[in-house]
Motif scaffolding. Sequence first.
Motif, PDB file in Angstrom:
ATOM      1  N   LEU A 162       7.104  -1.895  -5.296  1.00 58.75           N
ATOM      2  CA  LEU A 162       6.688  -3.002  -4.436  1.00 58.75           C
ATOM      3  C   LEU A 162       6.861  -2.644  -2.965  1.00 58.75           C
ATOM      4  CD1 LEU A 162       5.919  -5.918  -3.749  1.00 58.75           C
ATOM      5  CD2 LEU A 162       8.207  -6.631  -4.380  1.00 58.75           C
ATOM      6  N   THR A 163       7.984  -1.989  -2.646  1.00 60.59           N
ATOM      7  CA  THR A 163       8.221  -1.561  -1.266  1.00 60.59           C
ATOM      8  C   THR A 163       7.102  -0.618  -0.819  1.00 60.59           C
ATOM      9  OG1 THR A 163      10.582  -1.704  -1.719  1.00 60.59           O
ATOM     10  CG2 THR A 163       9.941  -0.518   0.260  1.00 60.59           C
ATOM     11  N   LYS A 164       6.772   0.322  -1.707  1.00 63.03           N
ATOM     12  CA  LYS A 164       5.690   1.274  -1.404  1.00 63.03           C
ATOM     13  C   LYS A 164       4.362   0.525  -1.212  1.00 63.03           C
ATOM     14  CE  LYS A 164       3.735   5.286  -1.053  1.00 63.03           C
ATOM     15  NZ  LYS A 164       4.037   6.145   0.090  1.00 63.03           N
ATOM     16  N   THR A 165       4.125  -0.470  -2.069  1.00 63.30           N
ATOM     17  CA  THR A 165       2.888  -1.256  -1.981  1.00 63.30           C
ATOM     18  C   THR A 165       2.758  -1.930  -0.620  1.00 63.30           C
ATOM     19  OG1 THR A 165       2.996  -1.690  -4.348  1.00 63.30           O
ATOM     20  CG2 THR A 165       1.610  -3.163  -3.067  1.00 63.30           C
ATOM     21  N   LEU A 166       3.879  -2.516  -0.152  1.00 60.78           N
ATOM     22  CA  LEU A 166       3.833  -3.200   1.144  1.00 60.78           C
ATOM     23  C   LEU A 166       3.581  -2.214   2.278  1.00 60.78           C
ATOM     24  CD1 LEU A 166       6.793  -5.728   0.713  1.00 60.78           C
ATOM     25  CD2 LEU A 166       4.365  -6.097   0.294  1.00 60.78           C
ATOM     26  N   ARG A 167       4.163  -1.009   2.160  1.00 63.70           N
ATOM     27  CA  ARG A 167       3.917   0.012   3.186  1.00 63.70           C
ATOM     28  C   ARG A 167       2.458   0.440   3.185  1.00 63.70           C
ATOM     29  NH1 ARG A 167       8.341   2.451   6.037  1.00 63.70           N
ATOM     30  NH2 ARG A 167       6.707   3.718   6.967  1.00 63.70           N
ATOM     31  N   ILE A 168       1.852   0.504   1.991  1.00 60.65           N
ATOM     32  CA  ILE A 168       0.434   0.868   1.908  1.00 60.65           C
ATOM     33  C   ILE A 168      -0.424  -0.214   2.575  1.00 60.65           C
ATOM     34  CG2 ILE A 168      -1.500   1.145   0.291  1.00 60.65           C
ATOM     35  CD1 ILE A 168       0.438   2.677  -1.547  1.00 60.65           C
ATOM     36  N   LEU A 169      -0.114  -1.476   2.273  1.00 64.37           N
ATOM     37  CA  LEU A 169      -0.842  -2.584   2.904  1.00 64.37           C
ATOM     38  C   LEU A 169      -0.758  -2.480   4.428  1.00 64.37           C
ATOM     39  CD1 LEU A 169       0.207  -5.736   0.823  1.00 64.37           C
ATOM     40  CD2 LEU A 169      -2.079  -4.783   0.966  1.00 64.37           C
ATOM     41  N   ARG A 170       0.464  -2.259   4.918  1.00 66.56           N
ATOM     42  CA  ARG A 170       0.665  -2.269   6.363  1.00 66.56           C
ATOM     43  C   ARG A 170       0.184  -0.983   7.046  1.00 66.56           C
ATOM     44  NH1 ARG A 170       6.605  -1.766   8.373  1.00 66.56           N
ATOM     45  NH2 ARG A 170       6.026   0.429   8.478  1.00 66.56           N
ATOM     46  N   ASP A 171       0.605   0.160   6.494  1.00 64.14           N
ATOM     47  CA  ASP A 171       0.369   1.427   7.204  1.00 64.14           C
ATOM     48  C   ASP A 171      -1.006   2.022   6.927  1.00 64.14           C
ATOM     49  OD1 ASP A 171       2.917   1.063   8.076  1.00 64.14           O
ATOM     50  OD2 ASP A 171       3.831   2.517   6.716  1.00 64.14           O
ATOM     51  N   GLU A 172      -1.509   1.811   5.727  1.00 65.78           N
ATOM     52  CA  GLU A 172      -2.812   2.385   5.401  1.00 65.78           C
ATOM     53  C   GLU A 172      -3.909   1.336   5.425  1.00 65.78           C
ATOM     54  OE1 GLU A 172      -2.609   4.865   1.883  1.00 65.78           O
ATOM     55  OE2 GLU A 172      -0.508   5.355   2.310  1.00 65.78           O
ATOM     56  N   SER A 173      -3.513   0.103   5.682  1.00 62.22           N
ATOM     57  CA  SER A 173      -4.460  -1.001   5.801  1.00 62.22           C
ATOM     58  C   SER A 173      -5.415  -1.061   4.610  1.00 62.22           C
ATOM     59  CB  SER A 173      -5.241  -0.857   7.107  1.00 62.22           C
ATOM     60  OG  SER A 173      -5.998  -2.014   7.358  1.00 62.22           O
ATOM     61  N   ARG A 174      -4.844  -0.992   3.427  1.00 61.97           N
ATOM     62  CA  ARG A 174      -5.669  -1.090   2.216  1.00 61.97           C
ATOM     63  C   ARG A 174      -4.847  -1.702   1.081  1.00 61.97           C
ATOM     64  NH1 ARG A 174      -4.369   2.775  -1.722  1.00 61.97           N
ATOM     65  NH2 ARG A 174      -3.176   4.556  -0.995  1.00 61.97           N
ATOM     66  N   PHE A 175      -5.587  -2.223   0.098  1.00 57.64           N
ATOM     67  CA  PHE A 175      -4.927  -2.659  -1.127  1.00 57.64           C
ATOM     68  C   PHE A 175      -4.593  -1.438  -1.972  1.00 57.64           C
ATOM     69  CE2 PHE A 175      -7.574  -6.479  -0.210  1.00 57.64           C
ATOM     70  CZ  PHE A 175      -6.553  -7.409  -0.120  1.00 57.64           C
ATOM     71  N   LEU A 176      -3.821  -1.625  -3.036  1.00 54.54           N
ATOM     72  CA  LEU A 176      -3.540  -0.512  -3.954  1.00 54.54           C
ATOM     73  C   LEU A 176      -4.828   0.038  -4.545  1.00 54.54           C
ATOM     74  CD1 LEU A 176      -0.460  -1.807  -5.989  1.00 54.54           C
ATOM     75  CD2 LEU A 176      -0.502   0.044  -4.317  1.00 54.54           C
ATOM     76  N   SER A 177      -5.823  -0.816  -4.695  1.00 48.38           N
ATOM     77  CA  SER A 177      -7.095  -0.379  -5.268  1.00 48.38           C
ATOM     78  C   SER A 177      -7.840   0.559  -4.340  1.00 48.38           C
ATOM     79  CB  SER A 177      -7.965  -1.598  -5.544  1.00 48.38           C
ATOM     80  OG  SER A 177      -8.325  -2.207  -4.321  1.00 48.38           O
ATOM     81  N   GLY A 178      -7.448   0.586  -3.066  1.00 50.99           N
ATOM     82  CA  GLY A 178      -8.148   1.408  -2.099  1.00 50.99           C
ATOM     83  C   GLY A 178      -9.037   0.582  -1.183  1.00 50.99           C
ATOM     84  N   ARG A 179      -9.325  -0.642  -1.559  1.00 53.72           N
ATOM     85  CA  ARG A 179     -10.183  -1.519  -0.745  1.00 53.72           C
ATOM     86  C   ARG A 179      -9.519  -1.784   0.602  1.00 53.72           C
ATOM     87  NH1 ARG A 179     -11.222  -6.840  -1.488  1.00 53.72           N
ATOM     88  NH2 ARG A 179      -9.875  -6.921  -3.301  1.00 53.72           N
ATOM     89  N   LYS A 180     -10.300  -1.642   1.673  1.00 52.32           N
ATOM     90  CA  LYS A 180      -9.752  -1.722   3.036  1.00 52.32           C
ATOM     91  C   LYS A 180      -9.452  -3.155   3.464  1.00 52.32           C
ATOM     92  CE  LYS A 180      -9.483   2.458   4.607  1.00 52.32           C
ATOM     93  NZ  LYS A 180      -8.129   2.921   4.976  1.00 52.32           N
ATOM     94  N   LEU A 181      -8.435  -3.302   4.318  1.00 53.28           N
ATOM     95  CA  LEU A 181      -8.135  -4.607   4.911  1.00 53.28           C
ATOM     96  C   LEU A 181      -8.759  -4.658   6.300  1.00 53.28           C
ATOM     97  CD1 LEU A 181      -4.276  -4.736   4.216  1.00 53.28           C
ATOM     98  CD2 LEU A 181      -6.104  -5.683   2.808  1.00 53.28           C
ATOM     99  N   ASP A 182      -9.187  -5.833   6.739  1.00 52.48           N
ATOM    100  CA  ASP A 182      -9.692  -5.965   8.107  1.00 52.48           C
ATOM    101  C   ASP A 182      -8.539  -5.945   9.095  1.00 52.48           C
ATOM    102  OD1 ASP A 182     -12.280  -6.074   7.246  1.00 52.48           O
ATOM    103  OD2 ASP A 182     -12.278  -8.266   7.035  1.00 52.48           O
ATOM    104  N   LEU A 183      -7.439  -6.580   8.714  1.00 54.23           N
ATOM    105  CA  LEU A 183      -6.248  -6.571   9.578  1.00 54.23           C
ATOM    106  C   LEU A 183      -5.018  -6.427   8.683  1.00 54.23           C
ATOM    107  CD1 LEU A 183      -5.349  -7.088  12.620  1.00 54.23           C
ATOM    108  CD2 LEU A 183      -4.792  -9.387  11.836  1.00 54.23           C
ATOM    109  N   PRO A 184      -4.239  -5.365   8.871  1.00 55.19           N
ATOM    110  CA  PRO A 184      -3.067  -5.184   8.005  1.00 55.19           C
ATOM    111  C   PRO A 184      -1.945  -6.152   8.385  1.00 55.19           C
ATOM    112  CG  PRO A 184      -3.169  -3.443   9.633  1.00 55.19           C
ATOM    113  CD  PRO A 184      -4.397  -4.269   9.825  1.00 55.19           C
ATOM    114  N   PRO A 185      -1.069  -6.496   7.425  1.00 53.73           N
ATOM    115  CA  PRO A 185       0.051  -7.391   7.734  1.00 53.73           C
ATOM    116  C   PRO A 185       1.137  -6.630   8.498  1.00 53.73           C
ATOM    117  CG  PRO A 185       0.168  -6.705   5.449  1.00 53.73           C
ATOM    118  CD  PRO A 185      -1.066  -6.061   6.011  1.00 53.73           C
ATOM    119  N   LYS A 186       1.502  -7.151   9.680  1.00 52.29           N
ATOM    120  CA  LYS A 186       2.527  -6.474  10.497  1.00 52.29           C
ATOM    121  C   LYS A 186       3.904  -6.960  10.053  1.00 52.29           C
ATOM    122  CE  LYS A 186      -0.433  -4.315  13.101  1.00 52.29           C
ATOM    123  NZ  LYS A 186      -0.718  -2.922  12.664  1.00 52.29           N
ATOM    124  N   LEU A 187       4.478  -6.252   9.115  1.00 53.45           N
ATOM    125  CA  LEU A 187       5.733  -6.711   8.516  1.00 53.45           C
ATOM    126  C   LEU A 187       6.841  -5.684   8.661  1.00 53.45           C
ATOM    127  CD1 LEU A 187       4.173  -8.037   5.208  1.00 53.45           C
ATOM    128  CD2 LEU A 187       5.154  -9.469   7.006  1.00 53.45           C
TER     129      LEU A 187
END
Lengths: 350, 160
Positions: A162-187
């Motif tokens: 889960l920790t890794k997942t949150l880092r991926i969301l924030r740092d790579e601006s994508r979901f685990l699936s690879g789909r890109k985020l428009d704005l990553p969560p700054k956490l």
Amino acid sequence: MSKNQLDQSGEVQDVERLGTNPGDPLPMLDGHVSHGRFERVLRAGHFAVTTEIAPPDSADPDEVLVRAALFDGHVDAINATDGSGAHCHMSSLAVCAILTRVGYSPILQISCRDRNRISIQGDTLGAAALGVCNVLTLSGDDVGAGDHPEAKPVFDLDSVSLTKTLRILRDESRFLSGRKLDLPPKLFIGSSINPFVPPIKNRVDQLAKKINAGAEYIQSQYCFDVPMLKDFMARAVDMGLTEKCYILIGVGVLPSARTASWMRDNVPGVHIPDSVIARLKGAEKPLREGRNICVELMQEIKEIEGVSGLHVMAYRQEKWVGDVVKRSGVLEGRVPWSPDHSDTTIGTVS
Amino acid sequence: MYKVRLWSVRHSRFMERLYNGVNPAILATLRGVTKVFGTKLDKPITSMEAGLKGFLFDCQMCGNCQLSKTGMSCPMNCPKTLRNGPCGGVRANGMCEVKPDMKCVWVLAWDGAERMKGGDAIHDMEFSGDHRDKGKSTWLKLARDSRPDATVKPMQNTNV
């Protein structure tokens, strides 16, 4: 990014600076990962104090604010527990959203017990959108410990994944699936440790695993055994882990010897030495003695190398958090920010 | 069987040697078998793997086997199915928080890993499993991978 590099950027006077509306995010400082005050306090090198709010069994938002106000001026961040002890309460996300509206700095606890990766990633984006700046990952107590033992435990992810997942969301601006985020969560992303239960000698390896997965701060389970903590911290310092991560140690306020014994036997992962229980038993005023023990622990733990702060957990003793923090002197006169309750514009959206 | 499971962890070094010894042969055989029979023998092969690993490790057939990285203690026996455990609820006597009669699988894992030559792999993060693989054979998955020395493939969608 090493901790030391980042220390230089966080100036003391910036720590308490606010936007015009307390609910607005603070400007993000260089080298910071979130807009939050909690990260600013730690990166500026202050000794931080956090605490835990008991989410109400109610749909009343005022109840959350009343409970949070007990900590005003004593803590830097408030953890909103996520169905702790597998009991059902108001959700951690909702508690955080209510708290951010008036400018508090909540820590969103995310347990792996109740939600899968789809739900958790969605909630994380939602939390950041609602102004949450800090998250804490946990495995979660088993459903059998709670009031809905018939519930289906999820545990799709574990706390490290889960920790890794949150880092991926924030740092790579994508979901685990690879789909890109428009704005990553700054956490500001944290996780938990318990150095006081087996396998004792591998607990520091577990800490290393969490840091490698991306934990930037750690909050520990209750510490009532300082020598044990000293051993753990010495090894963490040796391995260079305290350079990579802020470590906050959990302390608790015990109301009586009976409660302490009950907690030791029934709350998973709580280690209380016999000497602490004996001291409570022998005390004339056990309530007061419980607070004295907490104050002494806080002072002792603050002096241990590598400790960046304390996490005060005082379930049903919340009104005493301010008292123990003040008496311990661990904030060294610093007064953490709290909202101005006379400001009637709080929480309104212009 | 719980007792056999404990024995396997106590003899993790031996199990590792055994695994390293027979693994190439098993994979070579399975590569040959799958080439000739396609997927026709998948069911009996999967049952064989489930039977053998079930007896030795109480294997839960998650389809993403990590035994060689977890001290020969199957993490899927953890009631929380933690793949990077242990959790913080382990009892003072090393027993599981949820099942007080069972030794924590991660207390066993760290203990087993210490005796193994490649035991250091326990320090690496293993991302949570692919739930589509539950009940499937890890051996067949490895055999079908083109590289003969392949370990478990990372999940396609996760890229972690």
